[in-house]
Design a protein around this motif. Structure first.
Motif, short mmCIF file in Angstrom:
data_model
loop_
_atom_site.label_atom_id
_atom_site.label_comp_id
_atom_site.label_asym_id
_atom_site.label_seq_id
_atom_site.Cartn_x
_atom_site.Cartn_y
_atom_site.Cartn_z
N LEU A 123 0.83 -1.20 0.00
CA LEU A 123 0.00 0.00 0.00
C LEU A 123 0.87 1.25 0.00
O LEU A 123 0.58 2.21 -0.72
CB LEU A 123 -0.94 0.01 1.20
N ASP A 124 1.93 1.24 0.79
CA ASP A 124 2.83 2.40 0.85
C ASP A 124 3.57 2.62 -0.46
O ASP A 124 3.89 3.76 -0.81
CB ASP A 124 3.84 2.24 1.98
N GLU A 125 3.85 1.54 -1.19
CA GLU A 125 4.64 1.62 -2.42
C GLU A 125 3.78 1.58 -3.68
O GLU A 125 4.31 1.63 -4.79
CB GLU A 125 5.64 0.46 -2.47
N ARG A 126 2.49 1.52 -3.52
CA ARG A 126 1.58 1.34 -4.65
C ARG A 126 1.81 2.35 -5.78
O ARG A 126 1.81 1.99 -6.95
CB ARG A 126 0.14 1.40 -4.16
N ALA A 127 2.05 3.59 -5.43
CA ALA A 127 2.23 4.63 -6.45
C ALA A 127 3.43 4.35 -7.36
O ALA A 127 3.46 4.79 -8.50
CB ALA A 127 2.40 5.99 -5.78
N HIS A 128 4.39 3.58 -6.87
CA HIS A 128 5.61 3.31 -7.65
C HIS A 128 5.47 2.11 -8.59
O HIS A 128 6.36 1.88 -9.41
CB HIS A 128 6.79 3.10 -6.70
N TRP A 129 4.39 1.37 -8.48
CA TRP A 129 4.24 0.18 -9.31
C TRP A 129 3.69 0.49 -10.69
O TRP A 129 3.83 -0.31 -11.60
CB TRP A 129 3.36 -0.87 -8.61
N GLY A 130 3.02 1.59 -10.85
CA GLY A 130 2.48 1.95 -12.16
C GLY A 130 1.07 1.46 -12.35
O GLY A 130 0.56 0.61 -11.63
N ALA A 131 0.44 1.99 -13.38
CA ALA A 131 -0.99 1.76 -13.62
C ALA A 131 -1.31 0.29 -13.90
O ALA A 131 -2.33 -0.22 -13.41
CB ALA A 131 -1.45 2.63 -14.79
N GLU A 132 -0.46 -0.38 -14.67
CA GLU A 132 -0.78 -1.77 -15.04
C GLU A 132 -0.83 -2.68 -13.82
O GLU A 132 -1.77 -3.46 -13.64
CB GLU A 132 0.24 -2.29 -16.06
#
Length: 195
Positions: A123-132
């Motif tokens: 959850l904390d790193e979600r923004a770094h994983w990208g849309a896909e």
């Protein structure tokens, strides 16, 4: 040779060996790596190599991991692998004495806490994983009214489906198809409750 079956843990010694926070992290990391040295695992769990080596030996004493064939020319490093294709722990194996119930409950709480920590990190790193990856990731809650037999059947069917995807992914990696592949955690709990 690695067993293709899950190892069912039925004794207190093995349960306690696995139910140590660092050992469980090491087991999980080794399961994903399939074959690794203490140095590699120390990097993954951010601990000293000497400490990791000690805990790997403890896991090996209980048959949870085993030495693997060396993967490099450096004969000084010990290589490790899981001794089976996973482990399973069943409630009924730890119900015949209060100390077994307590050990099983404690281990279950540790495993849950580590899974929860892993999801919190996602959850904390979600923004770094990208849309896909974000659109593919999910969390769900299903509330059903089932019998114990139906819940057991659901568990077996989910296990079979997950095993299919795991084997498919491992075969693809073995064939060199690693593009876009990441480790994926899927935590499923099925338990009765009353409102």
């Amino acid at each position: 040779m690695v067993s293709k079956e899950n190892r069912r843990i039925t004794d207190m010694g093995t349960l306690k060996a696995l139910a140590h926070p660092l050992r469980m992290k090491l087991y999980r990391a080794l399961y994903l790596e399939r074959v690794a040295t203490a140095s590699r695992l120390a990097e993954l769990v951010d601990e000293a190599v000497s400490l990791v080596s000690y805990h790997l030996r403890k896991l090996a004493e209980h048959g949870l991991i085993e030495e693997a064939e060396p993967q490099s020319e450096d004969g000084r490093e010990r290589w490790w692998r899981p001794a089976s294709d996973g482990v399973s722990i069943h409630d009924e194996d730890f119900q015949d004495a209060p100390e077994k119930v307590a050990a099983h409950t404690s281990a279950s709480r540790l495993f849950y806490a580590q899974r929860s920590e892993l999801y919190h990190r996602h959850l904390d790193e979600r923004a770094h994983w990208g849309a896909e990856w974000n659109s593919a990731s999910f969390d769900s809650e299903y509330l059903s009214r089932l019998t114990p037999a139906e819940l057991s059947e659901l568990s077996r069917e989910l296990h079979d489906l997950l095993k299919k995807y795991d084997e498919q992914g491992r075969a693809a990696v073995a064939a060199g198809d690693t593009q876009g592949r990441e480790n994926v955690a899927l935590h499923v709990y099925g338990f009765p409750f009353r409102v």
